[in-house]
Design a protein around this motif. Structure first.
Motif, PDB file in Angstrom:
ATOM      1  N   UNK A  36     105.434  19.609  33.834  1.00 50.10           N
ATOM      2  CA  UNK A  36     104.079  19.456  33.288  1.00 50.10           C
ATOM      3  C   UNK A  36     104.101  18.597  32.031  1.00 50.10           C
ATOM      4  N   UNK A  37     105.116  18.787  31.197  1.00 45.30           N
ATOM      5  CA  UNK A  37     105.222  17.971  29.980  1.00 45.30           C
ATOM      6  C   UNK A  37     105.419  16.498  30.333  1.00 45.30           C
ATOM      7  N   UNK A  38     106.233  16.224  31.343  1.00 49.49           N
ATOM      8  CA  UNK A  38     106.435  14.836  31.755  1.00 49.49           C
ATOM      9  C   UNK A  38     105.147  14.247  32.320  1.00 49.49           C
ATOM     10  N   UNK A  39     104.421  15.022  33.117  1.00 52.25           N
ATOM     11  CA  UNK A  39     103.166  14.526  33.687  1.00 52.25           C
ATOM     12  C   UNK A  39     102.166  14.171  32.596  1.00 52.25           C
ATOM     13  N   UNK A  40     102.063  15.033  31.597  1.00 47.54           N
ATOM     14  CA  UNK A  40     101.149  14.752  30.486  1.00 47.54           C
ATOM     15  C   UNK A  40     101.606  13.546  29.673  1.00 47.54           C
ATOM     16  N   UNK A  41     102.900  13.419  29.463  1.00 45.78           N
ATOM     17  CA  UNK A  41     103.433  12.266  28.732  1.00 45.78           C
ATOM     18  C   UNK A  41     103.103  10.976  29.482  1.00 45.78           C
ATOM     19  N   UNK A  42     103.332  10.988  30.792  1.00 40.91           N
ATOM     20  CA  UNK A  42     103.063   9.795  31.600  1.00 40.91           C
ATOM     21  C   UNK A  42     101.587   9.440  31.576  1.00 40.91           C
ATOM     22  N   UNK A  43     100.725  10.428  31.755  1.00 42.38           N
ATOM     23  CA  UNK A  43      99.287  10.153  31.740  1.00 42.38           C
ATOM     24  C   UNK A  43      98.861   9.611  30.379  1.00 42.38           C
ATOM     25  N   UNK A  44      99.347  10.246  29.329  1.00 36.27           N
ATOM     26  CA  UNK A  44      98.990   9.806  27.978  1.00 36.27           C
ATOM     27  C   UNK A  44      99.459   8.377  27.717  1.00 36.27           C
ATOM     28  N   UNK A  45     100.637   8.059  28.149  1.00 34.44           N
ATOM     29  CA  UNK A  45     101.197   6.737  27.902  1.00 34.44           C
ATOM     30  C   UNK A  45     100.476   5.652  28.698  1.00 34.44           C
ATOM     31  N   UNK A  46     100.144   5.960  29.943  1.00 33.24           N
ATOM     32  CA  UNK A  46      99.530   4.950  30.810  1.00 33.24           C
ATOM     33  C   UNK A  46      98.036   4.813  30.545  1.00 33.24           C
ATOM     34  N   UNK A  47      97.341   5.921  30.400  1.00 32.35           N
ATOM     35  CA  UNK A  47      95.887   5.881  30.332  1.00 32.35           C
ATOM     36  C   UNK A  47      95.372   5.838  28.904  1.00 32.35           C
ATOM     37  N   UNK A  48      95.969   6.619  28.027  1.00 31.54           N
ATOM     38  CA  UNK A  48      95.435   6.726  26.670  1.00 31.54           C
ATOM     39  C   UNK A  48      96.267   6.008  25.631  1.00 31.54           C
ATOM     40  N   UNK A  49      97.288   5.316  26.042  1.00 34.76           N
ATOM     41  CA  UNK A  49      98.169   4.656  25.092  1.00 34.76           C
ATOM     42  C   UNK A  49      97.520   3.458  24.433  1.00 34.76           C
ATOM     43  N   UNK A  50      98.336   2.666  23.784  1.00 37.63           N
ATOM     44  CA  UNK A  50      97.843   1.458  23.126  1.00 37.63           C
ATOM     45  C   UNK A  50      97.372   0.443  24.166  1.00 37.63           C
ATOM     46  N   UNK A  51      96.227  -0.125  23.921  1.00 43.73           N
ATOM     47  CA  UNK A  51      95.653  -1.117  24.826  1.00 43.73           C
ATOM     48  C   UNK A  51      96.484  -2.389  24.778  1.00 43.73           C
ATOM     49  N   UNK A  52      96.931  -2.831  25.935  1.00 43.74           N
ATOM     50  CA  UNK A  52      97.722  -4.061  26.045  1.00 43.74           C
ATOM     51  C   UNK A  52      96.773  -5.228  26.281  1.00 43.74           C
ATOM     52  N   UNK A  53      96.429  -5.933  25.228  1.00 39.84           N
ATOM     53  CA  UNK A  53      95.437  -6.996  25.322  1.00 39.84           C
ATOM     54  C   UNK A  53      95.905  -8.170  26.168  1.00 39.84           C
ATOM     55  N   UNK A  54      97.225  -8.377  26.250  1.00 35.07           N
ATOM     56  CA  UNK A  54      97.751  -9.491  27.037  1.00 35.07           C
ATOM     57  C   UNK A  54      97.444  -9.336  28.525  1.00 35.07           C
ATOM     58  N   UNK A  55      97.335  -8.093  28.962  1.00 32.76           N
ATOM     59  CA  UNK A  55      97.164  -7.832  30.383  1.00 32.76           C
ATOM     60  C   UNK A  55      95.761  -7.342  30.717  1.00 32.76           C
ATOM     61  N   UNK A  56      94.844  -7.400  29.782  1.00 34.14           N
ATOM     62  CA  UNK A  56      93.508  -6.854  29.966  1.00 34.14           C
ATOM     63  C   UNK A  56      92.755  -7.537  31.095  1.00 34.14           C
TER      64      UNK A  56
END
Length: 144
Positions: A89-109
């Motif tokens: 569960x901790x890994x799932x939350x880490x992955x979701x947080x990193x992919x969805x709520x992480x820093x916006x990658x403007x280069x790939x927007x």
């Protein structure tokens, strides 16, 4: 096992949608998808909750019954199973947080567009089956 097959297939479909847009599966290239892909982010969150066996999903019923039986047989092995569930569960939350709520990658927007109708049409049966315990709570227990 049926629930695991549904949840893992749905998560692979989410990764496939992301791969279709970006052509990479590396987590470090994703971030801030909630601002560019809100529909997929919501669907991905539902599947992440099901992966963590949160209540109101079919996964919860299965894992709860397995853990009750395991604690009756051998509490040490059941405790290690609970630890594995917590780490998963901790890994799932880490992955979701990193992919969805992480820093916006403007280069790939410019490469990200939200889910189209075809993709949502594919995700709906998975959501219905995973959340079916809300609609018919006694359906699973009637088989026992």
């Amino acid at each position: 096992m049926l629930s695991h097959g549904l949840v893992s297939s749905a998560l692979f479909l989410c990764v496939g949608v992301l791969y279709d847009r970006r052509k990479t599966r590396l987590v470090r290239y994703y971030g801030g998808l909630v601002s560019t892909m809100p529909n997929l982010s919501t669907i991905f969150f539902s599947f992440t909750l099901a992966n963590m066996s949160s209540p109101s999903t079919n996964s919860f019923i299965g894992e709860f019954l397995i853990l009750v039986g395991a604690f009756q047989r051998n509490s040490l092995e059941a405790t290690s199973a609970v630890l594995g569930m917590i780490l998963g569960a901790a890994y799932s939350l880490w992955l979701y947080n990193r992919v969805v709520s992480g820093n916006l990658k403007l280069d790939f927007l410019h490469k990200f567009s939200d889910s189209n109708g075809r993709e949502v049409f594919i995700f709906i049966p998975f959501l219905e089956r995973i959340m079916s315990v809300i609609q018919k709570p006694n359906h699973l227990s009637s088989w026992m």
